[in-house]
Design an enzyme around this catalytic site. Structure first.
Site, short mmCIF file in Angstrom:
data_model
loop_
_atom_site.label_atom_id
_atom_site.label_comp_id
_atom_site.label_asym_id
_atom_site.label_seq_id
_atom_site.Cartn_x
_atom_site.Cartn_y
_atom_site.Cartn_z
N ASP A 290 19.76 11.67 -62.80
CA ASP A 290 20.34 10.43 -63.29
C ASP A 290 20.56 9.52 -62.08
O ASP A 290 20.36 9.91 -60.92
CB ASP A 290 21.64 10.68 -64.07
CG ASP A 290 21.97 9.51 -65.01
OD1 ASP A 290 21.37 8.42 -64.85
OD2 ASP A 290 22.83 9.66 -65.89
C1 BGC Z 1 22.70 6.41 -67.07
C2 BGC Z 1 21.42 6.89 -67.70
C3 BGC Z 1 20.35 5.84 -67.58
C4 BGC Z 1 20.18 5.49 -66.12
C5 BGC Z 1 19.08 4.49 -65.85
C6 BGC Z 1 22.49 5.85 -65.69
O1 BGC Z 1 23.63 5.21 -65.21
O2 BGC Z 1 23.62 7.48 -67.05
O3 BGC Z 1 21.64 7.24 -69.04
O4 BGC Z 1 19.16 6.30 -68.13
O5 BGC Z 1 21.40 4.97 -65.64
O6 BGC Z 1 19.42 3.23 -66.25
#
Ligand code: BGC
Length: 759
Positions: A290
Site C-alpha cells: 500500500d
Molecule cells: C490506500 C489504498 C489505495 C492507495 C493508492 C492508499 O492510501 O490505502 O487503498 O489503493 O492509497 O491510492
C-alpha cells in the site's frame, strides 16, 4: 473456402475464449508467456529489474509524496515499470511511448488507479453495492468501470477492497461489502470477474487488485491504520476467505495492508504473504505494497531505515513498492550485498511481467480514448438500477412509502438533497459532479409531471452548527403535504480512508433540523446518505419512514425518486449491523454465544434478581442492533413457510468426502399487493463442536422476483464447503454437530429446522 476458414477460426477462437473464461487463472499458466519472460529476464540489468518492482503516483492524493517527479527519465532508462493516478489516453500514451520506444527493452508501463465503484460512471459506494445482494449486477458495474478505465489507459485498478469490517467507526467500512465473509466472498469474486472479463487480455479488461491483505478492517477501535490483533482461527474463518475467493476468481494482483497484524506489519508478514497467499493458494500474480506501507515499517518499529524496510517487505513477499521509495534506491544494493537473492528478484519481476503480458500490453500498449466525452446512456441506466437495488428501507410505518405525488406538495429538505459532488462518494475516481442528477432535480421533474410541487430548502450544511436555514426549512414543511429529508455524512471527509468516527450520529446540527421538521407534525420520510451505519434511534422512534441510500453515484436522484414514488420497490438488505449506541461496536450478527446469553432487557430499572443481573449485557443499552444484518423492508409483505430439510441426519464422513449434501428450502410468498424482489437468506448454526461456532452464519442467498400473490420454493444446498470450519486441531473439516438451519428474510428471522451430523 475463405469463408470457411473464417468460420473455423471464429469457432476456434471462441473455444479459446470460453476455455479461458472457464478457467479464470489461465493467464497465470501460459508456457509461451513464461518463455518470453525467460528471454526478457536474461537481458535485463539489475536496475531494470528493480524498475519493474516500483510504482509512483502522479501527484500525492492519499499520503505523503516521495518528492520525486523525474518519472520520464526513469521510464526512459527502464527504471520505472508502473505509474498510478495518471489517466486519459493522451497522458498515458505520452508516457507509454517513452517506455515502448525509448527504453532499452521496450517493456510497456502499467497504469493504475483507484477505480473503486466506477471510473467516470460512478455507481453506489461499495457498501451500497453489497446491499444489493446481487453479485451479477455488481459484476456488470465493475465491467463498465473496466471499460471506461481501459479506454483511458488505466489497465489496473486497486479494487476490490475485500476487508471484512465489523466496526462502523472505521471510515473504510464504506469500501467493502460489510461484516460477513460469505457475502463478502461472493461480492469479491463478482468484482474480479467484472474487471478482468472473460480474459485479462481483452481490450476492455483491467487487472484487479485484492486489498488490503490482510486484517486491515479489524483496526482496533475503528481508528484507521490502527493495529489489528486477529487470532489465527478467526483470520482463517472470517478475514481470509474473501481474499481466497478473489484468487479463485483469477485476481491478478494483491495489495499488502498498512496495519500491524498480530505484531507483524501486514506489509512484512511472511505468514500471510508467502505461506498463505503463495504456498497455500497458489497465487501467481504480484503483490504491491500500500501507499508507503514499506516506509511505515520504520515508525511501526521493525525497520531502522528504508534499506531494512525494503529487505523485510521484499523477503516477506511484497513484489512491488508503492510510493515508499524504498526498493528504488535500495533493492539493487541489497542484492549486491547478498541480503536479497537475485533469484527472488527475478521471481518478482516474472510476476509483474506475467500480468503485463496477460493484459496484452506488449502487443497493445496504447489507449484509444474512446467514449471519454460523456457517460453512455446504457451505463447511466445500469448505475440507476444498481442504486435502486442498493437502497435499504428501514422503516415504513403505515405504508407512508411509496408516496402518491399526484397533486401533492412535497417539501424536500436537507444538505444532501442537491449536492452533486457528495453523491460520488469516497474514491470518486474520474466521476464528475456535472454527470450527477441530484434528488432535487429528479424529484422536482417527476413530481411536477404528476401535477405536484416540490418546495426545496437546504435547512443546514452537513457539518455546520448554524441554524440560519432552519426557519426556511420548517416553513417549507408547514406548507407541504409531505416532507422528504435528505440528511447524512460528508462523503469525502467522514467516510473512506482516514474517515474514522468516534460518534455515529448525524453530523453537525442535522439531528436538530430533523427534530424541528418532525415537530411540524407533517409525515416525514428520512433518507440517510452515509458510508456506514449511523445511530438512528431517535429517528427510529419518531420518523415514520426511513431509507438508507448510502452515496448512490451519478444516478442518485432518479434512483431515489423511483423508490420514493413507487416506480420501483426497495429490495436492498443491510450487510452491516446498525447499532443503537457507538458503545456496542464492534457489532456483528455472526458473533459467538456467551455462557450467559440474553435477549433484550428492561433498561428502565436495575435488575431484580441475580439471574437478571449476571448476564452478558449492558446496564444502559440493549445487546441487539437497531437494524440487523440482512434486514430490509419492501413495499410488500412476505411469508416464509417452515424451513424444510432433505434429511434429518447426515454423516460428517460423507460430507467431508463430498458425497453427501443437504437441501434446505422454504416456500416464500408475496402476500402484498406489489411486485417485489425478495432477498431470501440461508443461515446455519452448529453446536456440539470442538470449538464455539457463531450463533448464525450466512451460507446462501438468492434474490427472487415475486408478483403479488405469487410464491416460490427457494432451495439451497449445503455441503462440505458450507459446513466445514477450522476446528480445535486447526483442520478445515466438517465435524459431527447439531446443525440448525433457517431460510429467513434476515439474520434474526426464519423458522429453524434441525439436522444431526453424526460421525
Ligand atoms: C490506500 C489504498 C489505495 C492507495 C493508492 C492508499 O492510501 O490505502 O487503498 O489503493 O492509497 O491510492
Amino acid at each position: 473456402m475463405r469463408f470457411l476458414r473464417i468460420v473455423l477460426c471464429c469457432v476456434l477462437l471462441s473455444g479459446l475464449v470460453s476455455a479461458q473464461a472457464a478457467n479464470p487463472t489461465a493467464w497465470a499458466n501460459d508456457p509461451q508467456v513464461e518463455s518470453k519472460i525467460d528471454a526478457l529476464l536474461k537481458q535485463m540489468t539489475l536496475d531494470e529489474k528493480v524498475g519493474q518492482l516500483i510504482t509512483y503516483s502522479q501527484g500525492a492524493p492519499t499520503g505523503p509524496g516521495t518528492g520525486r517527479s523525474d518519472y520520464k527519465e526513469m521510464v526512459a532508462q527502464g527504471k520505472l515499470g508502473s505509474l498510478f493516478n495518471l489517466t486519459g489516453a493522451n497522458q498515458t500514451n505520452e508516457m507509454q511511448k517513452i517506455a515502448v520506444e525509448k527504453s532499452r527493452l521496450h517493456i510497456p508501463l502499467l497504469f493504475g488507479l483507484d477505480v473503486i465503484h466506477g471510473f467516470r460512471t460512478e455507481f453506489p459506494v461499495p457498501l451500497g453495492m453489497s446491499a444489493t445482494w446481487d453479485p451479477a449486477i455488481v459484476e456488470q458495474a465493475a465491467h463498465v468501470a473496466a471499460k471506461e478505465a481501459s479506454h483511458a489507459g488505466v489497465r489496473w485498478t486497486y479494487s476490490p477492497m475485500v476487508d471484512i469490517a465489523r466496526d462502523a467507526r472505521w471510515g473504510r467500512i464504506v469500501e467493502g461489502a460489510g461484516e460477513d465473509p460469505y457475502l463478502g466472498s461472493a461480492m469479491a469474486a463478482a468484482y474480479v470477474r467484472g474487471y478482468q472479463g472473460k480474459q485479462l487480455g481483452g481490450p476492455e479488461s483491467i487487472a484487479s487488485c485484492s486489498k488490503h491483505f490482510v486484517g486491515y478492517g479489524a483496526a482496533e477501535a475503528g481508528r484507521d491504520y490502527n493495529t489489528a490483533e486477529i487470532p489465527v482461527r478467526l483470520l482463517r474463518q472470517v478475514y481470509l476467505p474473501p481474499f481466497q475467493a478473489t484468487v479463485d476468481a483469477g485476481s491478478a494482483t494483491f495489495m499488502s495492508a498498512f496495519e500491524s497484524l498480530n505484531e507483524v506489519p501486514a506489509s512484512a508478514n511472511a505468514m500471510t504473504l508467502t505461506q498463505v497467499l503463495r504456498k497455500e493458494w497458489g497465487f501467481k500474480g504480484f503483490v504491491v505494497s500500500d501507499w508507503n506501507s514499506i516506509g511505515e515499517l520504520i515508525p511501526q518499529g521493525v525497520a531502522a531505515n528504508h534499506a531494512v524496510a525494503a529487505a523485510k517487505a521484499f523477503l516477506a513477499g511484497v513484489d512491488m513498492d508503492m510510493e515508499s521509495n524504498a526498493y528504488g534506491p535500495h533493492l539493487a544494493d541489497l542484492v549486491k550485498s547478498g541480503v536479497v537473492p537475485e533469484a527472488a528478484v527475478d521471481e518478482s519481476v516474472r510476476r509483474v511481467l506475467r500480468v503485463k503480458f496477460a493484459l496484452g500490453l506488449f502487443d497493445h500498449p496504447y489507449a484509444d480514448g474512446k467514449g471519454s466525452d460523456a457517460i453512455a446512456a446504457e451505463d447511466a441506466d445500469l448505475a440507476r438500477k444498481v442504486a435502486e437495488e442498493s437502497f435499504v428501507l428501514l422503516k415504513n410505518d403505515g405504508g407512508l412509502l411509496p408516496l402518491n405525488a399526484s397533486g401533492k406538495t412535497i417539501a424536500l429538505i436537507g444538505p444532501l438533497a442537491d449536492d452533486a459532488g457528495q453523491m460520488l462518494g469516497s474514491w470518486g475516481a474520474k466521476g464528475e459532479a456535472k454527470d450527477v442528477v441530484t434528488l432535487r432535480a429528479a424529484l422536482t421533474k417527476q413530481v411536477e409531471a404528476a401535477q405536484g410541487h416540490v418546495n426545496y430548502a437546504k435547512g443546514t450544511d452537513i457539518l455546520t452548527m448554524s441554524d440560519k436555514g432552519f426557519s426556511d426549512a420548517v416553513g417549507s414543511a408547514r406548507k407541504s403535504d409531505i416532507v422528504v429529508l435528505a440528511l447524512g455524512e460528508d462523503a469525502q471527509w467522514m467516510t473512506g480512508e482516514a474517515g474514522s468516527r468516534a460518534n455515529l450520529g448525524l453530523p453537525g446540527n442535522q439531528q436538530q433540523l430533523l427534530e424541528a421538521v418532525v415537530a411540524t407534525g407533517k409525515p416525514v420520510v428520512l433518507l440517510v446518505f452515509s458510508g456506514r451505519p449511523l445511530v438512528l434511534n431517535w429517528a427510529a422512534q419518531h420518523v415514520p419512514a426511513i431509507m438508507e441510500v448510502w452515496f448512490p453515484g451519478v444516478q442518485a436522484g432518479p434512483a431515489v425518486t423511483n423508490l420514493l414514488l413507487g416506480t420501483s420497490s426497495p429490495s436492498g438488505r443491510l450487510t452491516v449491523s446498525f447499532p443503537r449506541s457507538v458503545g456496542q461496536e464492534p457489532l456483528y450478527y455472526n458473533h459467538f454465544n456467551t455462557g450467559r446469553p440474553t435477549g433484550d432487557t428492561d433498561l428502565t430499572r436495575p435488575p431484580r434478581t441475580n439471574a437478571e443481573k449476571f448476564m452478558s449485557r449492558y446496564v444502559d443499552e440493549q445487546n441487539s442492533p437497531l437494524y440487523p444484518f440482512g434486514f430490509g423492508l419492501t413495499y410488500s409483505t412476505m411469508t416464509y413457510s417452515p424451513t424444510a430439510v432433505s434429511a434429518t441426519s447426515l454423516s460428517a464422513k460423507d460430507l467431508n468426502a463430498g458425497t453427501a449434501k443437504l437441501t434446505v428450502s422454504a416456500e416464500v410468498k408475496n402476500t402484498g399487493s406489489r411486485a417485489v424482489d425478495e432477498v431470501v437468506q440461508l443461515y446455519i448454526r452448529q453446536t456440539g463442536t470442538s470449538i464455539v461456532r457463531p450463533v448464525r452464519e450466512l451460507k446462501g442467498f438468492r434474490r427472487v422476483g415475486l408478483a403479488p400473490g405469487a410464491s416460490q420454493k427457494v432451495e439451497f444446498t449445503l455441503g462440505r464447503d458450507e459446513l466445514k470450519f477450522w476446528n480445535l486441531d486447526m483442520k478445515d473439516v466438517v465435524e459431527p454437530a447439531q446443525l440448525t438451519v433457517w431460510v429467513a428474510p434476515d439474520s434474526i428471522g426464519g423458522q429453524p429446522a434441525q439436522v444431526a451430523i453424526g460421525q
